[in-house]
Write a protein that holds these residues in place. Structure first.
Motif, PDB file in Angstrom:
ATOM      1  N   THR A   1      20.781  64.371  10.215  1.00 16.40           N
ATOM      2  CA  THR A   1      20.888  64.690  11.393  1.00 16.40           C
ATOM      3  C   THR A   1      20.331  63.510  12.297  1.00 16.40           C
ATOM      4  OG1 THR A   1      18.523  63.680  10.771  1.00 16.40           O
ATOM      5  CG2 THR A   1      18.211  65.952  10.121  1.00 16.40           C
ATOM      6  N   LEU A   2      21.760  64.287  13.290  1.00 15.76           N
ATOM      7  CA  LEU A   2      22.752  62.937  14.298  1.00 15.76           C
ATOM      8  C   LEU A   2      21.683  63.409  15.645  1.00 15.76           C
ATOM      9  CD1 LEU A   2      26.245  61.880  13.090  1.00 15.76           C
ATOM     10  CD2 LEU A   2      24.032  61.171  12.190  1.00 15.76           C
ATOM     11  N   THR A   3      21.968  62.407  16.149  1.00 13.51           N
ATOM     12  CA  THR A   3      21.299  62.940  17.973  1.00 13.51           C
ATOM     13  C   THR A   3      22.857  63.093  19.110  1.00 13.51           C
ATOM     14  OG1 THR A   3      22.209  60.429  18.348  1.00 13.51           O
ATOM     15  CG2 THR A   3      19.645  60.662  17.733  1.00 13.51           C
ATOM     16  N   ASP A   4      24.075  63.350  18.711  1.00 14.80           N
ATOM     17  CA  ASP A   4      24.852  63.759  19.462  1.00 14.80           C
ATOM     18  C   ASP A   4      25.009  65.009  19.278  1.00 14.80           C
ATOM     19  OD1 ASP A   4      27.555  63.941  20.193  1.00 14.80           O
ATOM     20  OD2 ASP A   4      27.979  61.918  19.043  1.00 14.80           O
ATOM     21  N   ASP A   5      24.769  65.559  19.744  1.00 15.32           N
ATOM     22  CA  ASP A   5      25.386  67.092  19.413  1.00 15.32           C
ATOM     23  C   ASP A   5      25.973  67.610  19.996  1.00 15.32           C
ATOM     24  OD1 ASP A   5      22.181  68.108  18.560  1.00 15.32           O
ATOM     25  OD2 ASP A   5      21.678  68.710  21.012  1.00 15.32           O
TER      26      ASP A   5
ATOM     27  N   TRP B   1      29.628  53.818  13.199  1.00 13.46           N
ATOM     28  CA  TRP B   1      29.405  54.980  14.437  1.00 13.46           C
ATOM     29  C   TRP B   1      28.227  56.155  14.056  1.00 13.46           C
ATOM     30  CZ3 TRP B   1      29.943  60.618  14.773  1.00 13.46           C
ATOM     31  CH2 TRP B   1      29.632  60.928  15.470  1.00 13.46           C
ATOM     32  N   THR B   2      28.588  56.469  12.879  1.00 12.16           N
ATOM     33  CA  THR B   2      27.202  57.444  12.197  1.00 12.16           C
ATOM     34  C   THR B   2      25.769  56.515  12.069  1.00 12.16           C
ATOM     35  OG1 THR B   2      29.306  58.089  10.729  1.00 12.16           O
ATOM     36  CG2 THR B   2      26.868  59.138   9.989  1.00 12.16           C
ATOM     37  N   ALA B   3      25.791  55.816  11.801  1.00 14.11           N
ATOM     38  CA  ALA B   3      24.584  54.772  11.094  1.00 14.11           C
ATOM     39  C   ALA B   3      24.081  54.682  12.860  1.00 14.11           C
ATOM     40  CB  ALA B   3      25.020  53.650  10.928  1.00 14.11           C
ATOM     41  N   GLU B   4      24.208  54.828  13.853  1.00 18.41           N
ATOM     42  CA  GLU B   4      23.901  54.348  15.647  1.00 18.41           C
ATOM     43  C   GLU B   4      23.568  56.265  15.217  1.00 18.41           C
ATOM     44  OE1 GLU B   4      26.841  52.782  18.114  1.00 18.41           O
ATOM     45  OE2 GLU B   4      27.490  51.137  17.381  1.00 18.41           O
ATOM     46  N   LYS B   5      23.967  56.420  15.403  1.00 22.67           N
ATOM     47  CA  LYS B   5      23.636  58.201  15.726  1.00 22.67           C
ATOM     48  C   LYS B   5      22.650  58.435  15.397  1.00 22.67           C
ATOM     49  CE  LYS B   5      27.098  58.228  18.830  1.00 22.67           C
ATOM     50  NZ  LYS B   5      26.655  58.443  19.959  1.00 22.67           N
TER      51      LYS B   5
ATOM     52  N   GLN C   1      15.744  58.681  14.745  1.00 25.40           N
ATOM     53  CA  GLN C   1      14.902  58.248  14.524  1.00 25.40           C
ATOM     54  C   GLN C   1      13.915  58.876  14.782  1.00 25.40           C
ATOM     55  OE1 GLN C   1      14.595  53.964  13.681  1.00 25.40           O
ATOM     56  NE2 GLN C   1      16.628  53.745  13.398  1.00 25.40           N
ATOM     57  N   SER C   2      14.495  60.343  15.894  1.00 27.00           N
ATOM     58  CA  SER C   2      13.086  60.285  16.835  1.00 27.00           C
ATOM     59  C   SER C   2      12.911  61.638  16.132  1.00 27.00           C
ATOM     60  CB  SER C   2      13.519  60.901  18.163  1.00 27.00           C
ATOM     61  OG  SER C   2      14.894  61.478  18.451  1.00 27.00           O
TER      62      SER C   2
ATOM     63  N   ASP D   1      10.921  70.437  14.895  1.00 26.98           N
ATOM     64  CA  ASP D   1      11.963  70.855  16.434  1.00 26.98           C
ATOM     65  C   ASP D   1      12.816  71.271  16.339  1.00 26.98           C
ATOM     66  OD1 ASP D   1       8.735  72.361  16.865  1.00 26.98           O
ATOM     67  OD2 ASP D   1       8.625  70.507  18.821  1.00 26.98           O
ATOM     68  N   ARG D   2      13.679  69.669  16.215  1.00 22.37           N
ATOM     69  CA  ARG D   2      14.668  69.175  15.954  1.00 22.37           C
ATOM     70  C   ARG D   2      15.778  69.973  14.494  1.00 22.37           C
ATOM     71  NH1 ARG D   2      19.146  68.333  18.455  1.00 22.37           N
ATOM     72  NH2 ARG D   2      20.410  66.935  17.066  1.00 22.37           N
ATOM     73  N   ILE D   3      14.923  69.991  13.740  1.00 21.73           N
ATOM     74  CA  ILE D   3      15.595  70.220  12.683  1.00 21.73           C
ATOM     75  C   ILE D   3      15.280  71.686  12.777  1.00 21.73           C
ATOM     76  CG2 ILE D   3      15.281  70.975   9.867  1.00 21.73           C
ATOM     77  CD1 ILE D   3      13.667  68.719  10.179  1.00 21.73           C
TER      78      ILE D   3
END
Ligand code: FNR
Length: 383
Positions: free
Chosen positions: A131-135, A224-228, A231-232, A236-238
């Motif tokens: 579950t990374l933030t980078d869409d 790079w992955t670790a930064e993404k 944590q939020s 809904d995001r799932i």
């Protein structure tokens, strides 16, 4: 060539033939490793119920996972850096799984890319994302998985941040490894690994290279992955990630009834009761202890699978008898890969199937779907 009769044999050979950094990466849990240890110890506490004279002819370990026919209900779990355990490791594992008739899951953090694997197998495999933030990245990688014909998406939901593994820090884990004097000394006895690695170009994270800025050091792509990591993360995001995929989804990393209820409500096709092989929340209970409650809560709404701690066909039997519709194995096949490459993964699957088949027979069972609590003897207060 040593005679291999068990997963423990493959593990010993894996240790002997693979650089310490990568063997340790597989053979470790987070922090004190309590959960990592208990995953296997708890399986050992559950005993099997011997039965006789129940006509054991015509047995089969065949079953289905997500409606797909499988030689036994055991899928290969997503494992990062598989291609560092052995050159082209993901391709080797995927080929072994395909020939055996069980599903293979490719990790986002793999060395061979989605396309590398797709070119080398003919059946669809599964793809795993975090579950990374980078869409921008998520959309592109899911598009690649669709184009490669992946038939299901595993969304790993228990890694919003990384549980620390002491050994990885101490070993200075990177992919590919930095050739420090310690690494070079270690490689002196592991020449086969080195030669095979020199012969392949697949030494970087195949699903990430090319996405990050070309100036980035490929060895640090994992950071790079670790930064993404998101944590939020919330439900809904799932759901958003599930919709982005639009096909079959497996949510992996569920360890409580409440979360299982939420997961089932999203319409997930399957959930995996998992503590990430003891690599995330140290102190969490083993998956096998949590399984019955979760099956009870959502077993009629979604397929419930289990991973974490499976090292034998007897363990598979125990999980199925407690209501799992299937299981995933991680280390059990990685040991085989590190020990012997593709034939080692095949060997791991053969060992597990033979043990499952024999144990079913000695419990008086001929069909996977008939396995149940009657086949087990469970200590009081275990769950
Ligand atoms: C993992 N696991 C994992 N899970 C995931 O979703 N994506 C990944 O990239 C990885 N990487 C990874 C590397 C290694 C070396 C291990 C051992 C595990 C977790 C894996 O999918 C599975 O949940 C566990 O391996 C199950 O536990 P056992 O079978 O290894 O005890």
């Amino acid at each position: 060539m040593p005679v291999i009769t068990s997963i423990a044999d493959l593990k010993r050979l894996h240790k002997r033939r693979t650089p310490k950094m990568f063997y340790d990466y597989a053979e470790s849990g987070s922090y004190t490793e309590q959960t990592f240890r208990e995953n296997t110890e708890d399986f050992a506490q559950i005993r099997l119920n011997q039965r006789i004279a129940r006509d054991m002819t015509g047995r089969t370990t065949k079953s289905t996972m997500l409606g797909q026919e499988v030689a036994m209900p055991v899928a290969l779990a997503p494992v990062g850096l598989t291609g560092m355990q052995r050159a082209d490791g993901e391709i080797k594992a995927a080929k072994a799984a395909e020939k055996f008739g069980v599903p293979y899951t490719l990790s986002t953090m793999s060395i061979c890319s989605i396309e590398d694997v797709a070119e080398n197998v003919s059946e669809p495999f599964w793809f795993q994302i975090y579950t990374l933030t980078d869409d921008d990245y998520n959309k592109r990688v899911l598009e690649r998985a669709r184009a490669a014909g992946c038939s299901a998406l595993v969304i790993t939901v228990d890694l919003q941040l990384l549980g620390q593994r002491h050994k990885d820090l101490k070993n200075g884990l990177t992919a590919p490894p930095k050739f420090t004097p310690a690494v070079l000394a270690d490689l002196a006895t592991k020449w086969r690994w080195g030669i095979e690695m020199l012969q392949t170009k697949r030494r970087f994270f195949g699903n990430i290279v090319g996405h990050v800025d070309s100036a980035a050091d490929p060895a640090s792509l994992s950071s790079w992955t670790a930064e993404k990591f998101d944590q939020s993360l919330n439900w809904d995001r799932i759901k958003q990630l599930m919709d982005m995929w639009g096909g079959k989804v497996i949510l992996k990393g569920i360890l409580s009834e409440e979360d299982a209820e939420m997961a089932a409500a999203t319409g997930a096709d399957a959930i995996v009761v998992s503590n990430h092989g003891g690599r995330q929340l140290d102190g969490a209970l083993s998956s096998i202890r949590m399984l019955p409650k979760i099956v009870n809560a959502v077993g009629d709404k979604t397929e419930v699978w289990l991973d974490s701690g499976i090292r034998s066909g007897q363990d598979v039997l125990k999980a199925l008898a407690l209501g799992a519709k299937g299981v995933m194995i991680g280390r059990a096949y990685v040991y085989g890969l590190g020990a012997m490459g593709e034939p080692g993964v095949t060997k791991a699957l053969e060992v597990i199937q033979k043990e499952l088949d024999t144990s079913m027979a000695l419990c008086g069972e001929r069909r996977i779907e008939n396995l149940g609590r009657d086949d087990l003897l469970i200590p009081n207060g275990f769950f």
